[in-house]
Design a protein around this motif. Structure first.
Motif, mmCIF file in Angstrom:
data_model
loop_
_atom_site.group_PDB
_atom_site.id
_atom_site.type_symbol
_atom_site.label_atom_id
_atom_site.label_comp_id
_atom_site.label_asym_id
_atom_site.label_seq_id
_atom_site.Cartn_x
_atom_site.Cartn_y
_atom_site.Cartn_z
ATOM 1 N N GLN A 1 0.852 -1.174 0.000
ATOM 2 C CA GLN A 1 0.000 0.000 0.000
ATOM 3 C C GLN A 1 0.896 1.234 0.000
ATOM 4 O O GLN A 1 2.109 1.117 0.174
ATOM 5 N N PRO A 2 0.340 2.412 -0.202
ATOM 6 C CA PRO A 2 1.172 3.622 -0.136
ATOM 7 C C PRO A 2 1.924 3.711 1.180
ATOM 8 O O PRO A 2 1.344 3.603 2.258
ATOM 9 N N ALA A 3 3.232 3.861 1.094
ATOM 10 C CA ALA A 3 4.134 3.990 2.243
ATOM 11 C C ALA A 3 4.121 2.773 3.158
ATOM 12 O O ALA A 3 4.443 2.866 4.334
ATOM 13 N N HIS A 4 3.736 1.630 2.610
ATOM 14 C CA HIS A 4 3.699 0.431 3.455
ATOM 15 C C HIS A 4 3.979 -0.813 2.627
ATOM 16 O O HIS A 4 3.308 -1.074 1.620
ATOM 17 N N MET A 5 4.981 -1.591 3.045
ATOM 18 C CA MET A 5 5.251 -2.916 2.500
ATOM 19 C C MET A 5 5.268 -3.896 3.673
ATOM 20 O O MET A 5 5.987 -3.694 4.646
ATOM 21 N N ASP A 6 4.454 -4.932 3.567
ATOM 22 C CA ASP A 6 4.440 -5.976 4.586
ATOM 23 C C ASP A 6 5.416 -7.056 4.140
ATOM 24 O O ASP A 6 5.133 -7.834 3.226
ATOM 25 N N PHE A 7 6.584 -7.115 4.776
ATOM 26 C CA PHE A 7 7.647 -8.008 4.336
ATOM 27 C C PHE A 7 7.483 -9.431 4.862
ATOM 28 O O PHE A 7 8.351 -10.273 4.610
ATOM 29 N N ARG A 8 6.413 -9.728 5.570
ATOM 30 C CA ARG A 8 6.220 -11.099 6.042
ATOM 31 C C ARG A 8 6.027 -12.050 4.858
ATOM 32 O O ARG A 8 5.464 -11.685 3.830
ATOM 33 N N PHE A 9 6.499 -13.277 5.039
ATOM 34 C CA PHE A 9 6.326 -14.330 4.036
ATOM 35 C C PHE A 9 5.021 -15.063 4.334
ATOM 36 O O PHE A 9 4.893 -15.729 5.360
ATOM 37 N N PHE A 10 4.031 -14.915 3.447
ATOM 38 C CA PHE A 10 2.762 -15.612 3.579
ATOM 39 C C PHE A 10 2.756 -16.806 2.633
ATOM 40 O O PHE A 10 2.828 -16.644 1.409
#
Length: 697
Positions: A472-481
């Motif tokens: 999303q804007p200004a957000h990266m979820d780096f978790r591995f799903f």
């Protein structure tokens, strides 16, 4: 006494369809059903709900007694007179009865005409009850009648447009089942739910010692998928067909939460077969289907993935049985379109990914996946590819097919370009400039390099990579799903090189993702303050307190103690449930991905690990701790999709040729489709051309 059957329809739903109710007694109809049609005596035109086909399987031998009842006929401007019959091994498998649905229809009389033709005949029964009643057709066939489809062709000789072989024509390896497999099949068969004496699905869990099953005694669409594949791979398609038929009917029900109704194409998360007293009787009972569209779910979240899984399962059913007539029926075509209409509706999004709330997929509790989670995007991409295969192309659907092609092209590029991370990409993000205002900006989402978590720097291998969990804007979820990455491989959402790198990462980080019980639902788990903010302090995605060590100090308020406790890492374990728990049901998707990439050895190793504990631990839902060492503290036992996932993995590994019917190869035509080519605006500069060389590797 056998219960009668009916569906629960709200009055509002019925009136909006304009239902015509007519009293009549069932009659014995002779002749082939293809010559049966309904005549409406009124010559008016009606407009409203699109035509829908309803299919029901009747009983043979008259176990269900015909009675007089009310029938609801929903009329459109034209008369439908199509009937498809599919038989197998001399017995009826299904009868498809067309029902037309229209707008404001009131007090119109109807007549039924029949023509005699041949030595077979049909008997139409109308079961008692009120509101919308399914027409149940019992067909008695002559033994010498050839197995035919709705187009008159022999079903066993029928092939789809791509020439794909069905399961009946694919040789399967036969061997003696192990005791563990026999136990799994017994448990799976015990989990089967029947409706009107026909199997329609499997319950989520069937632990006889569970006194409070909550909603685990319901049939979930996503949970049933591995069960359906297990039955299909074994050669039993009846339960899957019934499931598809009944869930399709549930799609058109009225769905209301706090005076608001979601879109028409929404599929339920689950349904339950209930036995209730028959109207006006204290002794007789009837069976009803009671669905949950999210109005009873924790958090009241609509199940976005249910419709996507339904489309994927419909394609798998056709591939593995050869019964393509089912997906070609008008009601199924309409059902597919309604789901796609929900997904493809124009909104405020600037990107092709699907925007959803938290808890709208397998991770059905708050876990910080709101926005554009990878799991939904991968399933969305798969459902679009399935729909493109199954939709009948005509004047009414060509615009939808064109929209699907454009969305597939844009979505694949978006995910491959912006969700992918490896050592090279992380280093690029690490050097990002921020606050770029330009059409040519490199950091399009204004990602701050400080978002890169410390664990990722040392965790990601040199030769591996993966799709991040969310963007999303200004957000990266780096978790591995795990599910999203595995389904990216299965659907070819990732490039061949990216798909290979995902398996490289899983192999390199085997202890983290596979551990003592495959597979981690996500990695890593969130903990401490991050857990409190992201999950809303959800105790199920938990921190386990050791009360014998953490003694409540005198004079300290509870809030202060709680803040201290959740940060007391040595004495807590965040690796549970959706927060880093290990879910054995993911085995079948891991197996499918490995077979596709020619690395079945990895799946065999993971399956061997699971076989050491699953039966002994009584087939739990999930495992806790960092490496999946203990059965989850709230895990249900005899979890059906754990059992079915194991069986499906075993059969896929033994018959990898069948796996090829369930995954997709790279579609290079999609790379040539770009909506930017449709505009002459000089403001748009497409980066697809520059990236195409990377996509094709």
């Amino acid at each position: 006494m056998n219960p009668s059957c009916r569906f629960i329809y709200s009055c509002k739903s019925i009136s909006s369809f304009g239902v015509l109710r007519t009293q009549f007694c069932p009659k014995i109809l002779t002749g082939r059903f293809s010559n049966f049609h309904v005549n409406f005596n009124q010559g008016r035109l009606f407009h409203g709900y699109p035509s829908r086909l309803m299919g029901f399987r009747g009983k043979i031998g008259g176990a269900q007694i015909p009675v007089c009842g009310k029938v609801s006929i929903l009329k459109q401007s034209r008369v439908c007179s199509n009937v498809g019959i599919w038989r197998s091994r001399g017995r009826v498998r299904d009868v498809n009865l067309i029902r037309c649905i229209g707008g404001d229809v009131k007090r119109h009389s109807t007549t039924v005409e029949t023509r005699t033709n041949g030595g077979s005949f049909e008997r139409m029964y109308v079961h008692g009850g009120v509101n919308v009643k399914p027409l149940v057709v019992d067909r008695i066939d002559n033994d010498e009648v050839e197995d035919v489809g709705e187009n008159g062709k022999n079903v066993d000789n029928e092939r789809n447009e791509e020439g794909t072989r069905s399961i009946n024509r694919v040789p399967r390896k036969q061997r003696e089942e192990s005791e563990m497999e026999k136990e799994a099949w017994r448990l799976l068969e015990r989990a089967v739910v029947t409706y009107c004496n026909s199997p329609v699905g499997t319950v989520a869990a069937n632990d006889p010692n569970d006194k409070q099953p909550l909603n685990y005694d319901q049939v979930f669409i996503r949970d049933f998928v591995p069960s359906a594949l297990a039955f299909l791979l074994k050669g039993d398609g009846e339960i899957v067909k019934n499931f598809l038929l009944h869930t399709l009917q549930l799609q058109s029900w009225e769905k209301t939460v706090d005076c608001y109704s979601p879109g028409q194409g929404l599929m339920p998360a689950s349904f339950k077969v209930r036995t209730v007293p028959l109207d006006g009787s204290n002794e007789k009972t009837e069976e009803v289907l009671d669905p949950d569209f999210g109005e009873s779910a924790i958090g009241r979240v609509a199940p976005v993935d249910s419709g996507l899984w339904w489309i994927i399962l419909l394609r798998a059913y056709g591939k593995l049985t050869g019964d393509y007539a089912l997906q070609e029926r008008v009601d199924f075509q309409t059902g597919i379109r309604l789901i796609l209409n929900l997904c493809l509706t124009d909104g405020f999004d600037m990107f092709p990914s699907l925007l959803v709330t938290d808890g709208s997929c397998m991770i059905d509790r708050r876990m910080g996946i709101h926005g554009h989670p990878l799991e939904i995007q991968a399933l969305f991409y798969s459902a679009l590819r399935c729909s493109r295969e199954m939709l009948t192309v005509n004047d009414g659907s060509k615009n939808l097919v064109s929209t699907i092609n454009n969305r597939l092209s844009a979505l694949s590029f978006h995910i491959r370009e912006y969700y992918w991370v490896d050592m090279k990409k992380i280093n690029e993000i690490y050097r990002y400039k921020t606050e770029e205002y330009s059409l040519d900006a490199t950091n399009k989402f204004n990602i701050y390099p400080e978002q890169i978590p410390h664990w990722l720097m040392d965790w990601i291998p040199e030769e591996g990579g993966y799709m991040i969990g969310n963007l999303q804007p200004a957000h990266m979820d780096f978790r591995f799903f795990t599910l999203g990455n595995l389904w990216s491989i299965v659907s070819s959402l990732g490039t061949p090189k990216q798909n290979e790198a995902i398996l490289n990462l899983i192999e390199a980080k085997w202890d983290d993702i596979i551990g003592l019980m495959p597979l981690k639902i996500c990695y890593p788990a969130v903990e401490g303050e991050e857990w409190r903010i992201i999950t809303g302090s959800d105790p199920k995605n938990t921190l386990v307190f050791l009360s014998s060590i953490l003694i409540f100090p005198f004079g300290v308020d509870l809030y202060t103690y709680f803040e201290y406790a959740i940060n007391f890492y040595p004495f807590c374990s965040p690796w549970s449930y959706h927060n880093g728990g290990s879910w054995p049901t993911l085995l079948w998707q891991f197996t499918l991905a490995c077979i596709k990439m020619g690395r079945s050895r990895l799946a065999e190793q993971a399956l061997a690990i699971a076989e050491k504990k699953l039966s002994m631990d009584r087939w739990p839902e999930y495992y806790d701790t960092r490496h999946g060492k203990f059965v989850g503290k709230q895990s249900r036992l005899h979890q059906t999709w754990t059992i079915a996932g194991y069986l499906t993995s075993k059969m896929l590994l033994e018959n990898p040729e069948l796996a090829s019917l369930l995954y997709w190869d790279e579609d290079y035509e999609l790379l040539e489709i770009c909506v930017c080519a449709l505009t002459k605006s000089g403001r748009k500069k497409c980066s697809r051309v520059a990236a195409k060389s990377q996509i094709l590797v």
